[in-house]
Design a protein around this motif. Sequence first.
Motif, PDB file in Angstrom:
ATOM      1  N   VAL A 109       0.842  -1.203   0.000  1.00 26.33           N
ATOM      2  CA  VAL A 109       0.000   0.000   0.000  1.00 26.33           C
ATOM      3  C   VAL A 109       0.877   1.253   0.000  1.00 26.33           C
ATOM      4  O   VAL A 109       0.579   2.221  -0.706  1.00 26.33           O
ATOM      5  CB  VAL A 109      -0.982  -0.001   1.184  1.00 26.33           C
ATOM      6  CG1 VAL A 109      -1.751   1.310   1.268  1.00 26.33           C
ATOM      7  CG2 VAL A 109      -1.945  -1.175   1.067  1.00 26.33           C
ATOM      8  N   ILE A 110       1.960   1.226   0.761  1.00 25.42           N
ATOM      9  CA  ILE A 110       2.886   2.364   0.749  1.00 25.42           C
ATOM     10  C   ILE A 110       3.394   2.595  -0.671  1.00 25.42           C
ATOM     11  O   ILE A 110       3.440   3.733  -1.146  1.00 25.42           O
ATOM     12  CB  ILE A 110       4.059   2.145   1.727  1.00 25.42           C
ATOM     13  CG1 ILE A 110       3.552   2.136   3.173  1.00 25.42           C
ATOM     14  CG2 ILE A 110       5.136   3.216   1.549  1.00 25.42           C
ATOM     15  CD1 ILE A 110       4.584   1.722   4.207  1.00 25.42           C
ATOM     16  N   ALA A 111       3.749   1.536  -1.358  1.00 23.43           N
ATOM     17  CA  ALA A 111       4.216   1.646  -2.742  1.00 23.43           C
ATOM     18  C   ALA A 111       3.141   2.262  -3.627  1.00 23.43           C
ATOM     19  O   ALA A 111       3.435   3.134  -4.457  1.00 23.43           O
ATOM     20  CB  ALA A 111       4.634   0.278  -3.273  1.00 23.43           C
ATOM     21  N   ASP A 112       1.902   1.835  -3.457  1.00 22.74           N
ATOM     22  CA  ASP A 112       0.808   2.396  -4.249  1.00 22.74           C
ATOM     23  C   ASP A 112       0.627   3.886  -3.967  1.00 22.74           C
ATOM     24  O   ASP A 112       0.475   4.683  -4.896  1.00 22.74           O
ATOM     25  CB  ASP A 112      -0.505   1.660  -3.962  1.00 22.74           C
ATOM     26  CG  ASP A 112      -0.567   0.281  -4.590  1.00 22.74           C
ATOM     27  OD1 ASP A 112       0.240  -0.003  -5.506  1.00 22.74           O
ATOM     28  OD2 ASP A 112      -1.425  -0.508  -4.161  1.00 22.74           O
ATOM     29  N   VAL A 113       0.647   4.257  -2.700  1.00 26.36           N
ATOM     30  CA  VAL A 113       0.455   5.660  -2.323  1.00 26.36           C
ATOM     31  C   VAL A 113       1.562   6.533  -2.915  1.00 26.36           C
ATOM     32  O   VAL A 113       1.304   7.627  -3.425  1.00 26.36           O
ATOM     33  CB  VAL A 113       0.403   5.810  -0.788  1.00 26.36           C
ATOM     34  CG1 VAL A 113       0.487   7.267  -0.370  1.00 26.36           C
ATOM     35  CG2 VAL A 113      -0.859   5.164  -0.234  1.00 26.36           C
ATOM     36  N   LEU A 114       2.793   6.040  -2.853  1.00 28.02           N
ATOM     37  CA  LEU A 114       3.941   6.817  -3.326  1.00 28.02           C
ATOM     38  C   LEU A 114       4.230   6.611  -4.804  1.00 28.02           C
ATOM     39  O   LEU A 114       5.134   7.245  -5.350  1.00 28.02           O
ATOM     40  CB  LEU A 114       5.183   6.477  -2.496  1.00 28.02           C
ATOM     41  CG  LEU A 114       5.084   6.822  -1.011  1.00 28.02           C
ATOM     42  CD1 LEU A 114       6.351   6.395  -0.294  1.00 28.02           C
ATOM     43  CD2 LEU A 114       4.820   8.302  -0.818  1.00 28.02           C
ATOM     44  N   ASP A 115       3.470   5.717  -5.435  1.00 30.79           N
ATOM     45  CA  ASP A 115       3.644   5.407  -6.861  1.00 30.79           C
ATOM     46  C   ASP A 115       5.074   4.950  -7.162  1.00 30.79           C
ATOM     47  O   ASP A 115       5.751   5.470  -8.047  1.00 30.79           O
ATOM     48  CB  ASP A 115       3.269   6.612  -7.721  1.00 30.79           C
ATOM     49  CG  ASP A 115       3.076   6.234  -9.184  1.00 30.79           C
ATOM     50  OD1 ASP A 115       2.729   5.066  -9.461  1.00 30.79           O
ATOM     51  OD2 ASP A 115       3.283   7.109 -10.055  1.00 30.79           O
ATOM     52  N   ILE A 116       5.525   3.972  -6.347  1.00 27.97           N
ATOM     53  CA  ILE A 116       6.840   3.371  -6.541  1.00 27.97           C
ATOM     54  C   ILE A 116       6.682   1.856  -6.565  1.00 27.97           C
ATOM     55  O   ILE A 116       5.637   1.323  -6.198  1.00 27.97           O
ATOM     56  CB  ILE A 116       7.832   3.786  -5.437  1.00 27.97           C
ATOM     57  CG1 ILE A 116       7.330   3.342  -4.048  1.00 27.97           C
ATOM     58  CG2 ILE A 116       8.099   5.286  -5.478  1.00 27.97           C
ATOM     59  CD1 ILE A 116       8.306   3.607  -2.910  1.00 27.97           C
ATOM     60  N   GLU A 117       7.714   1.163  -6.977  1.00 21.92           N
ATOM     61  CA  GLU A 117       7.710  -0.301  -6.976  1.00 21.92           C
ATOM     62  C   GLU A 117       7.758  -0.793  -5.528  1.00 21.92           C
ATOM     63  O   GLU A 117       8.456  -0.207  -4.692  1.00 21.92           O
ATOM     64  CB  GLU A 117       8.915  -0.846  -7.741  1.00 21.92           C
ATOM     65  CG  GLU A 117       8.926  -0.476  -9.210  1.00 21.92           C
ATOM     66  CD  GLU A 117       7.797  -1.134  -9.979  1.00 21.92           C
ATOM     67  OE1 GLU A 117       7.443  -2.292  -9.669  1.00 21.92           O
ATOM     68  OE2 GLU A 117       7.258  -0.478 -10.890  1.00 21.92           O
ATOM     69  N   SER A 118       7.046  -1.864  -5.242  1.00 14.80           N
ATOM     70  CA  SER A 118       6.978  -2.349  -3.867  1.00 14.80           C
ATOM     71  C   SER A 118       8.335  -2.803  -3.335  1.00 14.80           C
ATOM     72  O   SER A 118       8.585  -2.706  -2.134  1.00 14.80           O
ATOM     73  CB  SER A 118       5.948  -3.465  -3.724  1.00 14.80           C
ATOM     74  OG  SER A 118       6.275  -4.559  -4.537  1.00 14.80           O
ATOM     75  N   ASP A 119       9.232  -3.248  -4.211  1.00 13.89           N
ATOM     76  CA  ASP A 119      10.545  -3.687  -3.722  1.00 13.89           C
ATOM     77  C   ASP A 119      11.464  -2.515  -3.366  1.00 13.89           C
ATOM     78  O   ASP A 119      12.549  -2.722  -2.828  1.00 13.89           O
ATOM     79  CB  ASP A 119      11.220  -4.633  -4.707  1.00 13.89           C
ATOM     80  CG  ASP A 119      11.511  -4.020  -6.062  1.00 13.89           C
ATOM     81  OD1 ASP A 119      10.973  -2.934  -6.362  1.00 13.89           O
ATOM     82  OD2 ASP A 119      12.265  -4.630  -6.837  1.00 13.89           O
ATOM     83  N   THR A 120      11.034  -1.284  -3.624  1.00 11.58           N
ATOM     84  CA  THR A 120      11.841  -0.128  -3.240  1.00 11.58           C
ATOM     85  C   THR A 120      11.374   0.488  -1.925  1.00 11.58           C
ATOM     86  O   THR A 120      12.020   1.411  -1.427  1.00 11.58           O
ATOM     87  CB  THR A 120      11.841   0.951  -4.339  1.00 11.58           C
ATOM     88  OG1 THR A 120      10.509   1.432  -4.515  1.00 11.58           O
ATOM     89  CG2 THR A 120      12.374   0.412  -5.651  1.00 11.58           C
ATOM     90  N   VAL A 121      10.298  -0.022  -1.361  1.00 10.88           N
ATOM     91  CA  VAL A 121       9.786   0.536  -0.106  1.00 10.88           C
ATOM     92  C   VAL A 121      10.785   0.332   1.034  1.00 10.88           C
ATOM     93  O   VAL A 121      11.057   1.252   1.797  1.00 10.88           O
ATOM     94  CB  VAL A 121       8.402  -0.046   0.246  1.00 10.88           C
ATOM     95  CG1 VAL A 121       7.955   0.388   1.643  1.00 10.88           C
ATOM     96  CG2 VAL A 121       7.366   0.364  -0.791  1.00 10.88           C
ATOM     97  N   GLY A 122      11.339  -0.857   1.153  1.00 12.22           N
ATOM     98  CA  GLY A 122      12.314  -1.127   2.220  1.00 12.22           C
ATOM     99  C   GLY A 122      13.496  -0.173   2.180  1.00 12.22           C
ATOM    100  O   GLY A 122      13.803   0.480   3.193  1.00 12.22           O
ATOM    101  N   PRO A 123      14.174  -0.061   1.029  1.00 17.67           N
ATOM    102  CA  PRO A 123      15.289   0.898   0.955  1.00 17.67           C
ATOM    103  C   PRO A 123      14.853   2.343   1.203  1.00 17.67           C
ATOM    104  O   PRO A 123      15.574   3.109   1.842  1.00 17.67           O
ATOM    105  CB  PRO A 123      15.818   0.723  -0.471  1.00 17.67           C
ATOM    106  CG  PRO A 123      15.426  -0.669  -0.847  1.00 17.67           C
ATOM    107  CD  PRO A 123      14.108  -0.905  -0.160  1.00 17.67           C
ATOM    108  N   LEU A 124      13.674   2.713   0.726  1.00 17.05           N
ATOM    109  CA  LEU A 124      13.164   4.067   0.958  1.00 17.05           C
ATOM    110  C   LEU A 124      12.966   4.319   2.453  1.00 17.05           C
ATOM    111  O   LEU A 124      13.350   5.376   2.972  1.00 17.05           O
ATOM    112  CB  LEU A 124      11.848   4.293   0.215  1.00 17.05           C
ATOM    113  CG  LEU A 124      11.231   5.662   0.440  1.00 17.05           C
ATOM    114  CD1 LEU A 124      11.798   6.661  -0.555  1.00 17.05           C
ATOM    115  CD2 LEU A 124       9.734   5.611   0.328  1.00 17.05           C
TER     116      LEU A 124
END
Length: 63
Positions: free
Chosen positions: A31-46
């Motif tokens: 959901v964080i990835a969807d909100v930020l319009d990024i790939e879900s595998d980049t959420v952890g590094p972000l």
Amino acid sequence: MGDNKNEALDRLPFPYAEALRLRAAGITDEVIADVLDIESDTVGPLLRMAEAKLAAIRGRDQR
């Protein structure tokens, strides 16, 4: 989150602050990835980068 942390969060660029707020609310990485319009595998590094930036801001504030 305490007031000092909220003040520091407000000083972060939007994607970092929003990711940390969403995570604190128990929102999933997908959901964080969807909100930020990024790939879900980049959420952890972000989130790791956001925590580092937040720690740096808070460290400067304590001086």
